[in-house]
Motif scaffolding. Structure first.
Motif, PDB file in Angstrom:
ATOM      1  N   GLN A  54       0.842  -1.064  -0.094  1.00 43.36           N
ATOM      2  CA  GLN A  54      -0.164  -0.150  -0.107  1.00 43.36           C
ATOM      3  C   GLN A  54       0.822   1.345  -0.011  1.00 43.36           C
ATOM      4  O   GLN A  54       0.260   2.335  -0.185  1.00 43.36           O
ATOM      5  N   CYS A  97     -10.818   0.083   3.674  1.00 43.26           N
ATOM      6  CA  CYS A  97      -9.298  -0.028   3.136  1.00 43.26           C
ATOM      7  C   CYS A  97      -8.820   1.277   2.871  1.00 43.26           C
ATOM      8  O   CYS A  97      -9.486   2.191   2.304  1.00 43.26           O
ATOM      9  N   LEU A  98      -7.571   1.803   3.546  1.00 44.81           N
ATOM     10  CA  LEU A  98      -7.144   2.901   3.161  1.00 44.81           C
ATOM     11  C   LEU A  98      -6.774   3.108   1.421  1.00 44.81           C
ATOM     12  O   LEU A  98      -6.624   4.347   1.352  1.00 44.81           O
ATOM     13  N   HIS A 139      -7.509  -9.614   5.674  1.00 48.17           N
ATOM     14  CA  HIS A 139      -7.668  -8.247   4.830  1.00 48.17           C
ATOM     15  C   HIS A 139      -6.244  -8.116   4.303  1.00 48.17           C
ATOM     16  O   HIS A 139      -6.073  -7.661   3.109  1.00 48.17           O
ATOM     17  N   HIS A 143      -3.985  -8.201   0.747  1.00 52.58           N
ATOM     18  CA  HIS A 143      -3.001  -7.416   0.062  1.00 52.58           C
ATOM     19  C   HIS A 143      -1.884  -7.759  -0.464  1.00 52.58           C
ATOM     20  O   HIS A 143      -1.316  -7.311  -1.587  1.00 52.58           O
TER      21      HIS A 143
HETATM   22 ZN    ZN Z   1      -6.685  -2.455   2.656  1.00 50.33          ZN
END
Ligand code: ZN
Ligand code: K1U
Length: 172
Positions: A54, A97-98, A139, A143
């Motif tokens: 991320q 989710c960011l 979660h 990713h």
């Molecule tokens: Zn996420």
């Protein structure tokens, strides 16, 4: 330590779809510096979990803090996490989710999992997860395989979500 940019589906969807690579040769000071930055970035967002991809780093590293309200911080670090066992029982929980800002929806996942990972110091740990910990680790591990929580929704909901995030990003 520094706060890094969190990539979103608005303009980094292809990066977020990458499969992250195993950390080879143990946990080094460079990995610990990365985890420190990830934690600071996650607290600033704010969020309760963050995967290295991320912030654009395709390594199998996750940070998390599930402390509530006034509780003292409980930072957690997961390097090369693996799921050793999943319960047959499923649980439905709301996720956000960011990388898909301001979109929330329910996802069904195994209610409990058993994990193996290396911690901040490179020590191997096995641990059971349930409740929010089970939701969040599954979660975040998605990713690492290039999967977003919206990939668990219907195509219509997923396309609407991406469209909204892109529209909001343009307006900002
Ligand atoms: Zn996420
Ligand atoms: O982007 C991420 O992977 C982080 C994500 C983690 C997560 C949240 C809920 C269910 C599953 C996984 C977030 O942290 S979204 C933001 C959030 O949940 C939150 C933000 C501020 C306070 C409390 C929660």
């Amino acid at each position: 330590m520094s706060i890094r940019e969190i990539l979103t589906v608005a303009d980094h969807a292809s990066v977020l779809k990458q499969k992250s690579k195993l950390v080879e040769g143990g946990v080094t000071d460079a990995h610990r510096a990365l985890m420190d930055d990830m934690l600071e970035t996650m607290y600033a967002a704010p969020g309760i979990g963050l995967a290295a991809i991320q912030i654009g780093v395709p390594e199998r590293i996750i940070v998390m803090d599930l402390a509530r309200g006034e509780e003292p911080p409980q930072p957690r670090y997961f390097v090369n996490p693996e799921i050793l066992w999943r319960s047959e029982e499923l649980a439905l929980a709301e996720e956000g989710c960011l990388s898909v800002p301001e979109i929330y929806d329910e996802v069904e996942r195994p209610a409990r999992v058993r994990l193996r990972y290396l911690d901040y110091h490179g020590v191997a740990v096995e641990e059971d997860a349930e409740g929010l910990f089970a939701v969040c680790i599954q979660h975040e591990m998605d990713h690492l395989d290039g999967v977003l929580f919206i990939d668990h929704l219907s195509r219509l909901k997923r396309e609407r979500a991406v469209k909204k995030v892109r529209k909001d990003a343009k307006a900002a």
